[in-house]
Enzyme design. Structure first.
Site, mmCIF file in Angstrom:
data_model
loop_
_atom_site.group_PDB
_atom_site.id
_atom_site.type_symbol
_atom_site.label_atom_id
_atom_site.label_comp_id
_atom_site.label_asym_id
_atom_site.label_seq_id
_atom_site.Cartn_x
_atom_site.Cartn_y
_atom_site.Cartn_z
ATOM 1 N N CYS A 114 0.815 -1.227 0.000
ATOM 2 C CA CYS A 114 0.000 0.000 0.000
ATOM 3 C C CYS A 114 0.847 1.275 0.000
ATOM 4 O O CYS A 114 0.372 2.326 -0.435
ATOM 5 C CB CYS A 114 -0.952 0.018 1.187
ATOM 6 S SG CYS A 114 -2.137 -1.335 1.153
ATOM 7 N N HIS A 248 -3.522 7.483 2.091
ATOM 8 C CA HIS A 248 -3.864 6.147 1.612
ATOM 9 C C HIS A 248 -5.288 5.845 2.060
ATOM 10 O O HIS A 248 -5.656 6.083 3.204
ATOM 11 C CB HIS A 248 -2.894 5.131 2.204
ATOM 12 C CG HIS A 248 -3.266 3.716 1.914
ATOM 13 N ND1 HIS A 248 -3.650 3.306 0.658
ATOM 14 C CD2 HIS A 248 -3.327 2.614 2.707
ATOM 15 C CE1 HIS A 248 -3.923 2.009 0.694
ATOM 16 N NE2 HIS A 248 -3.748 1.572 1.924
ATOM 17 N N ASN A 278 -9.987 0.112 -0.635
ATOM 18 C CA ASN A 278 -8.527 0.169 -0.551
ATOM 19 C C ASN A 278 -7.931 -0.409 -1.834
ATOM 20 O O ASN A 278 -8.001 -1.619 -2.051
ATOM 21 C CB ASN A 278 -8.068 -0.623 0.677
ATOM 22 C CG ASN A 278 -6.562 -0.587 0.873
ATOM 23 O OD1 ASN A 278 -5.826 -0.146 -0.010
ATOM 24 N ND2 ASN A 278 -6.105 -1.043 2.014
HETATM 25 N N1 ACO Z 1 -19.045 -8.167 8.063
HETATM 26 C C1 ACO Z 1 -19.592 -8.425 9.257
HETATM 27 N N2 ACO Z 1 -18.866 -8.754 10.330
HETATM 28 C C2 ACO Z 1 -17.536 -8.851 10.180
HETATM 29 C C3 ACO Z 1 -16.899 -8.605 8.949
HETATM 30 C C4 ACO Z 1 -17.711 -8.255 7.851
HETATM 31 N N3 ACO Z 1 -17.217 -7.997 6.636
HETATM 32 N N4 ACO Z 1 -15.572 -8.766 9.104
HETATM 33 C C5 ACO Z 1 -15.361 -9.094 10.394
HETATM 34 N N5 ACO Z 1 -16.547 -9.149 11.050
HETATM 35 C C6 ACO Z 1 -16.814 -9.459 12.453
HETATM 36 C C7 ACO Z 1 -15.704 -10.287 13.087
HETATM 37 O O1 ACO Z 1 -15.888 -11.664 12.806
HETATM 38 C C8 ACO Z 1 -15.890 -9.967 14.552
HETATM 39 O O2 ACO Z 1 -16.941 -10.748 15.053
HETATM 40 P P1 ACO Z 1 -16.867 -11.363 16.557
HETATM 41 O O3 ACO Z 1 -16.782 -10.158 17.465
HETATM 42 O O4 ACO Z 1 -18.132 -12.129 16.653
HETATM 43 O O5 ACO Z 1 -15.630 -12.200 16.585
HETATM 44 C C9 ACO Z 1 -16.356 -8.523 14.541
HETATM 45 O O6 ACO Z 1 -16.826 -8.252 13.198
HETATM 46 C C10 ACO Z 1 -15.280 -7.522 14.912
HETATM 47 O O7 ACO Z 1 -14.116 -7.841 14.159
HETATM 48 P P2 ACO Z 1 -12.804 -6.968 14.254
HETATM 49 O O8 ACO Z 1 -11.802 -7.486 13.273
HETATM 50 O O9 ACO Z 1 -12.379 -6.864 15.682
HETATM 51 O O10 ACO Z 1 -13.411 -5.561 13.762
HETATM 52 P P3 ACO Z 1 -12.746 -4.144 13.732
HETATM 53 O O11 ACO Z 1 -13.584 -3.164 14.391
HETATM 54 O O12 ACO Z 1 -11.287 -4.200 14.085
HETATM 55 O O13 ACO Z 1 -12.819 -3.804 12.158
HETATM 56 C C11 ACO Z 1 -11.416 -3.804 10.229
HETATM 57 C C12 ACO Z 1 -12.205 -4.656 11.224
HETATM 58 C C13 ACO Z 1 -12.390 -2.961 9.446
HETATM 59 C C14 ACO Z 1 -10.663 -4.754 9.293
HETATM 60 C C15 ACO Z 1 -10.430 -2.900 10.991
HETATM 61 O O14 ACO Z 1 -9.694 -3.629 11.920
HETATM 62 C C16 ACO Z 1 -9.497 -2.200 10.058
HETATM 63 O O15 ACO Z 1 -9.892 -1.409 9.241
HETATM 64 N N6 ACO Z 1 -8.182 -2.440 10.181
HETATM 65 C C17 ACO Z 1 -7.222 -1.860 9.323
HETATM 66 C C18 ACO Z 1 -6.961 -2.816 8.255
HETATM 67 C C19 ACO Z 1 -6.749 -2.173 6.922
HETATM 68 O O16 ACO Z 1 -7.285 -1.163 6.579
HETATM 69 N N7 ACO Z 1 -5.936 -2.854 6.175
HETATM 70 C C20 ACO Z 1 -5.689 -2.482 4.850
HETATM 71 C C21 ACO Z 1 -4.314 -2.762 4.496
HETATM 72 S S1 ACO Z 1 -3.210 -1.954 5.537
HETATM 73 C C22 ACO Z 1 -3.409 -0.399 5.260
HETATM 74 O O17 ACO Z 1 -3.734 -0.139 4.172
HETATM 75 C C23 ACO Z 1 -3.193 0.554 6.331
#
Ligand code: ACO
Length: 321
Positions: A114, A248, A278
Site C-alpha cells: 500500500c 492512503h 482500498n
Molecule cells: N461483516 C460483518 N462482520 C464482520 C466482517 C464483515 N465484513 N468482518 C469481520 N466481522 C466481524 C468479526 O468476525 C468480529 O466478530 P466477533 O466479534 O463475533 O468475533 C467482529 O466483526 C469484529 O471484528 P474486528 O476485526 O475486531 O473488527 P474491527 O472493528 O477491528 O474492524 C477492520 C475490522 C475494518 C478490518 C479494521 O480492523 C481495520 O480497518 N483495520 C485496518 C486494516 C486495513 O485497513 N488494512 C488495509 C491494508 S493496511 C493499510 O492499508 C493501512
C-alpha cells in the site's frame, strides 16, 4: 537552483464494473451497515476480463501524460508500484512501456504494497535529481480482487482495483514547486500481520491476502501521524501550512484518527475510500488525480501524500503542486 522534481500531470483509471456492499452481502455474511460503519466503504471497482494491472496502469499513464502536455516518447523512466503484477516477470512497468509505444526508457516495478506509490515517488525523485531522466511516469496500479479470498468476509470487503499515475519532471526553476521532502520506513518484524500466503519461491502459487485487521489499524494511526510530522519537520513547516492531505484510502476511521492526532480539519482531507475502497498502491495517486481534476488541489498549494501497508512499510511526501 538545484535540480528537483515537479508533478507535471496526474491521471487515473478504474475498472468498468462497480460492486456495492449490498452485492457483496449476497456472497459473504456481511452487511452494508457493518462495512460503512467500520470502514466508510460503500462500493469498489473490480477488474473484469481483459482488465489487468498493466492495462489500468497504461490508461492512468496516458491521462497523466496528456495532462502534462508531453508525448509518451518524452518519458525516460517508468517506476510502477504494485503488489499484483500481471506476471511474476517481466516487470509490469515494461508492459506499460510497450502499451504506450515508448521504444526505450528505464522501466521497473517497486514492491512496497500500500505504500508502494510513496516508495516509487521517492525512487523516481532521486533518479531525476541525479539526471537519470528528465521526465518520469510514477504509477500505482493494482488488481487486488485477484488475490482476495472471496470466502473471507474480514478482508474481501475492504479492497478494490484501479490505477493512478503522475508525470514527474526535473526542474531547475526557483518557484518553490516540487517534492519538498520524503520520508520512507519499513519494519519487517510485522510481516505476519498483513501478507499474502503464497509466492513463487515458497508455495509456487499466487496465494491470498491475510490480515490481522485490529493490529494493522493500531500501527497505521501511530506510524502515519509520525511520518507526516517528519516530512513537515524536514521542510520546516507546520500542520497549519498544509492545504491538502491525500492519504492512503484504507479505512475512513484510520484517516480520521490520523488527522485528529495532527489537528488537521476534515475539510482538508481528500477522501475516496467510500467509492474506491482500498486499492493499495493505486489509492494515493487515484485520490490525488480526483482532487486535481475537480479543482480542489490548485497549483502552488502544499499537499501531503501518505501511506502504510504490508511489511510494514510506510511513508509520506510533501509536495508543492
Ligand atoms: N461483516 C460483518 N462482520 C464482520 C466482517 C464483515 N465484513 N468482518 C469481520 N466481522 C466481524 C468479526 O468476525 C468480529 O466478530 P466477533 O466479534 O463475533 O468475533 C467482529 O466483526 C469484529 O471484528 P474486528 O476485526 O475486531 O473488527 P474491527 O472493528 O477491528 O474492524 C477492520 C475490522 C475494518 C478490518 C479494521 O480492523 C481495520 O480497518 N483495520 C485496518 C486494516 C486495513 O485497513 N488494512 C488495509 C491494508 S493496511 C493499510 O492499508 C493501512
Amino acid at each position: 537552483m538545484r535540480r528537483h522534481s515537479v508533478i507535471a500531470g496526474t491521471g487515473s483509471a478504474l475498472p468498468v464494473r462497480c460492486v456495492t456492499n449490498a452485492e457483496l452481502a449476497q456472497r459473504v455474511d456481511t452487511s452494508d451497515e457493518w462495512i460503512v460503519e467500520r470502514t466508510g466503504i460503500r462500493q469498489r471497482h473490480i477488474a473484469g476480463q481483459g482488465e489487468t494491472t498493466a492495462t489500468l496502469a497504461a490508461d492512468a499513464a496516458r491521462a497523466a501524460i496528456k495532462a502534462s502536455g508531453l508525448a509518451p516518447t518524452d518519458i525516460g523512466l517508468i517506476v510502477l508500484a504494485t503488489a499484483t503484477p500481471d506476471n511474476t516477470f517481466p516487470a509490469t512497468a515494461t508492459k506499460v512501456q510497450a502499451l504506450l509505444g515508448i521504444p526505450d526508457c528505464i522501466a521497473f516495478d517497486v514492491a512496497a504494497v500500500c505504500s508502494g506509490f510513496l516508495y516509487a515517488l521517492g525512487v523516481a525523485d532521486s533518479m531525476l535529481r541525479v539526471g537519470a531522466a528528465r521526465h518520469a511516469l510514477v504509477i500505482g496500479a493494482e488488481t487486488m480482487s485477484r488475490i482476495l479470498d472471496w470466502e473471507d468476509r474480514s478482508t474481501c470487503v475492504l479492497f478494490g482495483d484501479g490505477a493512478g499515475a503522475v508525470v514527474l519532471s526535473a526542474s531547475e526553476a526557483g518557484d518553490g514547486r516540487g517534492i519538498l521532502a520524503t520520508q520512507l520506513h519499513a519494519d519487517g518484524r510485522h510481516g505476519p500481520m498483513l501478507y499474502v500466503d503464497g509466492g513463487p519461491s515458497t508455495t509456487q502459487t499466487v496465494g491470498h491476502l491475510r490480515m490481522q485487521g485490529r493490529e494493522v489499524f493500531r500501527h497505521a494511526v501511530t506510524n502515519l501521524s509520525a511520518v507526516m510530522g517528519e516530512v513537515l519537520a524536514e521542510a520546516g513547516l507546520e500542520p497549519g501550512d498544509i492545504d491538502w492531505v491525500v492519504p492512503h484510502q484504507a479505512n475512513a476511521r484510520i484517516i480520521d484518527a490520523t488527522a485528529r492526532k495532527l489537528g488537521l480539519p476534515a475539510e482538508r482531507i481528500v477522501l475516496t475510500v467510500d467509492r474506491h475502497a482500498n486499492t493499495s498502491a493505486a489509492s494515493v495517486p487515484l485520490a490525488l488525480d480526483e482532487a486535481v481534476r475537480d479543482g480542489r488541489i490548485q497549483r502552488g498549494q502544499l499537499v501531503v501524500l501518505e501511506a502504510m501497508g504490508g511489511g510494514f512499510t510506510w511513508g509520506a511526501s510533501l509536495v508543492r503542486m
